[in-house]
Every structure is written in C-alpha cells, then in structure tokens.
Scaffold this motif. Structure first.
Motif, PDB file in Angstrom:
ATOM      1  N   LYS A 203       0.817  -1.226   0.000  1.00 55.70           N
ATOM      2  CA  LYS A 203       0.000   0.000   0.000  1.00 55.70           C
ATOM      3  C   LYS A 203       0.850   1.275   0.000  1.00 55.70           C
ATOM      4  N   ASP A 204       0.288   2.336  -0.563  1.00 56.14           N
ATOM      5  CA  ASP A 204       0.878   3.680  -0.506  1.00 56.14           C
ATOM      6  C   ASP A 204       2.295   3.752  -1.079  1.00 56.14           C
ATOM      7  N   THR A 205       2.508   3.115  -2.216  1.00 56.04           N
ATOM      8  CA  THR A 205       3.822   3.177  -2.864  1.00 56.04           C
ATOM      9  C   THR A 205       3.645   3.619  -4.323  1.00 56.04           C
ATOM     10  N   PRO A 206       4.706   4.213  -4.918  1.00 60.15           N
ATOM     11  CA  PRO A 206       4.629   4.532  -6.345  1.00 60.15           C
ATOM     12  C   PRO A 206       4.346   3.280  -7.178  1.00 60.15           C
ATOM     13  N   GLY A 207       4.872   2.137  -6.748  1.00 64.11           N
ATOM     14  CA  GLY A 207       4.668   0.891  -7.498  1.00 64.11           C
ATOM     15  C   GLY A 207       3.194   0.556  -7.640  1.00 64.11           C
ATOM     16  N   ILE A 208       2.470   0.621  -6.536  1.00 66.31           N
ATOM     17  CA  ILE A 208       1.046   0.244  -6.610  1.00 66.31           C
ATOM     18  C   ILE A 208       0.250   1.316  -7.343  1.00 66.31           C
ATOM     19  N   GLN A 209       0.743   2.564  -7.277  1.00 68.46           N
ATOM     20  CA  GLN A 209       0.050   3.620  -8.033  1.00 68.46           C
ATOM     21  C   GLN A 209       0.193   3.405  -9.537  1.00 68.46           C
ATOM     22  N   LYS A 210       1.318   2.740  -9.938  1.00 66.61           N
ATOM     23  CA  LYS A 210       1.500   2.456 -11.355  1.00 66.61           C
ATOM     24  C   LYS A 210       0.701   1.214 -11.780  1.00 66.61           C
ATOM     25  N   LEU A 211       0.723   0.178 -10.937  1.00 69.01           N
ATOM     26  CA  LEU A 211       0.133  -1.105 -11.337  1.00 69.01           C
ATOM     27  C   LEU A 211      -1.337  -1.224 -10.997  1.00 69.01           C
ATOM     28  N   LEU A 212      -1.783  -0.490 -10.016  1.00 66.35           N
ATOM     29  CA  LEU A 212      -3.204  -0.523  -9.655  1.00 66.35           C
ATOM     30  C   LEU A 212      -3.696   0.907  -9.444  1.00 66.35           C
ATOM     31  N   PRO A 213      -3.646   1.712 -10.506  1.00 68.29           N
ATOM     32  CA  PRO A 213      -4.052   3.111 -10.352  1.00 68.29           C
ATOM     33  C   PRO A 213      -5.550   3.228 -10.119  1.00 68.29           C
ATOM     34  N   GLU A 214      -5.969   4.338  -9.563  1.00 69.35           N
ATOM     35  CA  GLU A 214      -7.394   4.582  -9.320  1.00 69.35           C
ATOM     36  C   GLU A 214      -8.200   4.363 -10.598  1.00 69.35           C
ATOM     37  N   GLU A 215      -7.639   4.826 -11.740  1.00 70.42           N
ATOM     38  CA  GLU A 215      -8.350   4.711 -13.014  1.00 70.42           C
ATOM     39  C   GLU A 215      -8.698   3.253 -13.322  1.00 70.42           C
ATOM     40  N   LEU A 216      -7.771   2.363 -13.003  1.00 68.58           N
ATOM     41  CA  LEU A 216      -7.966   0.953 -13.320  1.00 68.58           C
ATOM     42  C   LEU A 216      -8.946   0.318 -12.339  1.00 68.58           C
ATOM     43  N   LYS A 217      -8.807   0.686 -11.085  1.00 66.82           N
ATOM     44  CA  LYS A 217      -9.717   0.136 -10.073  1.00 66.82           C
ATOM     45  C   LYS A 217     -11.152   0.422 -10.476  1.00 66.82           C
ATOM     46  N   TYR A 218     -11.374   1.659 -10.942  1.00 60.71           N
ATOM     47  CA  TYR A 218     -12.710   2.104 -11.307  1.00 60.71           C
ATOM     48  C   TYR A 218     -13.216   1.337 -12.527  1.00 60.71           C
ATOM     49  N   ARG A 219     -12.295   1.149 -13.500  1.00 62.72           N
ATOM     50  CA  ARG A 219     -12.704   0.529 -14.766  1.00 62.72           C
ATOM     51  C   ARG A 219     -12.794  -0.991 -14.678  1.00 62.72           C
ATOM     52  N   ALA A 220     -12.025  -1.579 -13.800  1.00 65.68           N
ATOM     53  CA  ALA A 220     -11.917  -3.033 -13.806  1.00 65.68           C
ATOM     54  C   ALA A 220     -12.832  -3.711 -12.795  1.00 65.68           C
ATOM     55  N   GLY A 221     -13.652  -2.945 -12.104  1.00 60.88           N
ATOM     56  CA  GLY A 221     -14.549  -3.549 -11.118  1.00 60.88           C
ATOM     57  C   GLY A 221     -13.770  -4.307 -10.079  1.00 60.88           C
ATOM     58  N   ASP A 222     -14.253  -5.489  -9.740  1.00 64.07           N
ATOM     59  CA  ASP A 222     -13.610  -6.259  -8.666  1.00 64.07           C
ATOM     60  C   ASP A 222     -12.385  -7.031  -9.138  1.00 64.07           C
ATOM     61  N   ASN A 223     -12.200  -7.097 -10.440  1.00 61.29           N
ATOM     62  CA  ASN A 223     -11.207  -8.021 -10.982  1.00 61.29           C
ATOM     63  C   ASN A 223      -9.783  -7.758 -10.496  1.00 61.29           C
TER      64      ASN A 223
END
Ligand code: COA
Length: 297
Positions: A203-223
């Motif tokens: 959590k809270d790292t540049p790495g996760i911001q790149k691989l699981l960005p907010e944009e993707l969370k929103y678009r990818a649903g629960d996946n």
C-alpha cells in the motif's frame, strides 16, 4: 507501527539504498536508520531525495541523498564514493531502484522493454559491481573477517507471470538469478551475502500507483482488487531481519513477503482499458512529488 527489533541491531553499519527517496526503499532506509545505520539514498529526483533526507534527519538518522541514475556507470561510482566519503565505509547495498508501467506486449516498444531492463537489471548489476570493493571482506573501513550485504528488491510477478508485465517479469527474474550468482561467487570468495526480497502489492507506494491506479480500479470492477496488500513496514522488517546478525547464515535467498498472494491466479483486465489509461498514469507519476526529470511521453 513500532519495530519488533532492538534499536541497535544495525549500529555502526553504513547502508546505501537506491530508489530510497520514496516507497518501499524509503521505508527500508528509515528502518535501517532507526536501528543504528547511517544511510545514503540514491535517486534521480533531487526534490524527492531532499524531502526524504529531511525526514530521515528529523528522526536523528545520519543520512545523505546523492543524485544519480543506476543505469549509468559513472553515477554508480559517484554515489558509492560519496557514501563512503561521508560515512567511512559501506556495509549494505540495497538495490531498490525500479521502473514499471502496464503495457500489453504488442504495444511495448523495444526501447520501453529495454528501459525497464536497464533500470532494474543493469542497474542492479552496475551498483553491485561498483560497490563490490567496499563490501568485500577486508575492503576499506571493514574488518578482515566480515564482508557486507547486497539486498536486491525483486517482485513476485514473474513467479506465476502477470498480465501486461513482460518487461518487468523479465527484469525481476534476472535479478533473482543474479542474487544467486553473486551469492555463490562473492559469498564464497569475499564473505558478501547476497539476498533478495520479493514484495507483493504494498500500500501507498509509487509501485502500486503504477500497477493498480485509481483509473484501473474504477474501470476493472472487482477483478483487480488486491485482497492482500501489505504495509511498507512488512518490507522494512524483512530487510532488517536479513541485514541483522539474525540473518547471518542467509545467502542466495529471495524472501517472498506478500502474505501468500502470488500463489493465486494472475488477474486479467481488458487490454483496451490498459491502452486507455497506461500513458496517462505514467504522465501523472512524473508530476511532483513523484516526477522524473526526463520523459519522452
Ligand atoms: N506504455 C507504453 N510505453 C511506455 C509507457 C507506457 N505507459 N511509459 C513509458 N513507455 C515507453 C516510452 O514510450 C519509451 O519508449 P519509446 O522511446 O519507444 O517511445 C520508453 O518507455 C522509455 O520512456 P522514457 O520516458 O524515455 O523513460 P524514462 O527513463 O524517463 O522513465 C520509466 C522510465 C518509463 C520506467 C518511468 O516510469 C520511471 O522513471 N519509473 C520510475 C518510477 C517507477 O516506475 N516506480 C515504480 C517501481 S515498481
């Protein structure tokens, strides 16, 4: 969270942490400092390094920041020399600098592939090679009986493989392999332990911001929801364990620190979604405080 280790387990040690200006590697620098080590942190962004050094010093830690790019041999030499000049020796090198972005293999240019290999794999080799003469038993400032430690920060992506990460999987697999090769050669002949940590999503790292960005969370649903994201603290404690005397018999090992997450299946999201968001995520990642000096984007 408080440390589970005594505050003096790295007393008198000197560590250099690449990528130490943010994320997991800043946490490792902080924990090493809190447990007695003097720390040098290396990165490409002066403002990130300055801010990180301020935080370290505010905790009473002897710390310096040295700008440099792990891909460049002259930078590697300069940063290693500066650390030794400031603190008298080098005991621990943490190879943490890394690059990443989501991209489908057919959309990844040769230069994009090469860039990540250069930062992660070549960078790890380059830094290790420059630090070798200081880390080996009998090196400047070191006793004739004790060598140092190289700690390579890897990943779990390549253990099962991961969608849209061909470049990073290749780079991290090579790092794990180098961990074993160097442990064999430098461990046997020069008393340098060479180990790795393979963090899962943290959590809270540049790495996760790149691989699981907010944009993707929103678009990818629960996946893409990560059920088991760790804390930076988890990686800091693992690094302390390996770096301290408790880890003195550990060599050639990459410790997976991910709560068992890698065993579950790789998550897939639509390639179209990755195409739509990846470059804007990359651009956003270069805005202060995470910004990078050069970009062709
Ligand atoms: N999708 C596809 N290709 C991309 C991309 C994306 N999201 N982001 C960058 N690239 C490509 C570029 O187009 C370029 O290839 P090209 O010359 O064929 O067009 C290549 O990657 C290099 O990009 P550039 O911007 O010149 O590299 P850089 O050295 O300035 O930055 C990165 C390196 C791309 C790895 C950048 O993300 C970085 O600096 N990362 C460090 C921070 C980080 O990723 N932390 C998380 C670690 S887990």
């Amino acid at each position: 969270m408080e440390s589970v280790f005594k505050a003096d387990i790295l007393k008198g040690k000197v560590a250099l942490v690449t990528g130490g200006g943010s994320g997991i590697c800043f946490e490792i620098a902080l924990q090493f400092g809190k447990h007695g080590a003097a720390v040098g942190i290396m990165g490409r962004r002066k403002h990130a390094l300055d801010a990180a050094v301020d935080v370290l010093r505010s905790q009473g830690i002897r710390a310096i920041g040295v700008e440099g790019d792990v891909r460049k041999q002259e930078d590697a030499a300069k940063v290693v020399e500066s650390t030794v000049k400031n603190f008298g020796k080098l005991d621990i090198l943490v190879n943490g600098a890394a690059g990443n972005f989501l991209v489908a293999a057919e959309d990844l240019s040769l230069n994009g592939f090469k860039t990540v290999l250069d930062i992660d794999t070549i960078g790890t080799y380059n830094m290790s090679h420059e630090a070798f003469k200081y880390l080996k038993k009998g090196g400047p400032g070191k006793g004739s009986t004790t060598g140092g430690l190289i700690l390579n920060i890897s990943a779990t992506l390549h253990y099962t493989t991961a969608w849209y990460q061909i470049h990073v999987c290749a780079a991290k697999a090579a790092i794990d392999s180098m961990t074993r090769s160097l442990a064999l050669e430098w461990g046997t002949d020069h008393d340098i332990r060479v180990n790795g940590i393979a963090p899962g999503p943290i959590k809270d790292t540049p790495g996760i911001q790149k691989l699981l960005p907010e944009e993707l969370k929103y678009r990818a649903g629960d996946n893409m929801i990560v059920e088991r994201a760790g804390e930076k603290w988890d990686i800091g404690m693992a690094a302390l364990y390996i770096a301290s005397d408790a880890g003195k018999f550990i060599n050639g090992t990459t410790l997976i620190v991910d709560g068992g997450y890698w065993i579950s299946r790789p998550r897939r999201v639509s390639k179209e979604v990755v195409r739509q968001i990846s470059r804007s995520v990359e651009k956003k990642s270069r805005e202060p405080p995470f910004g990078s000096p050069s970009s062709k984007l």
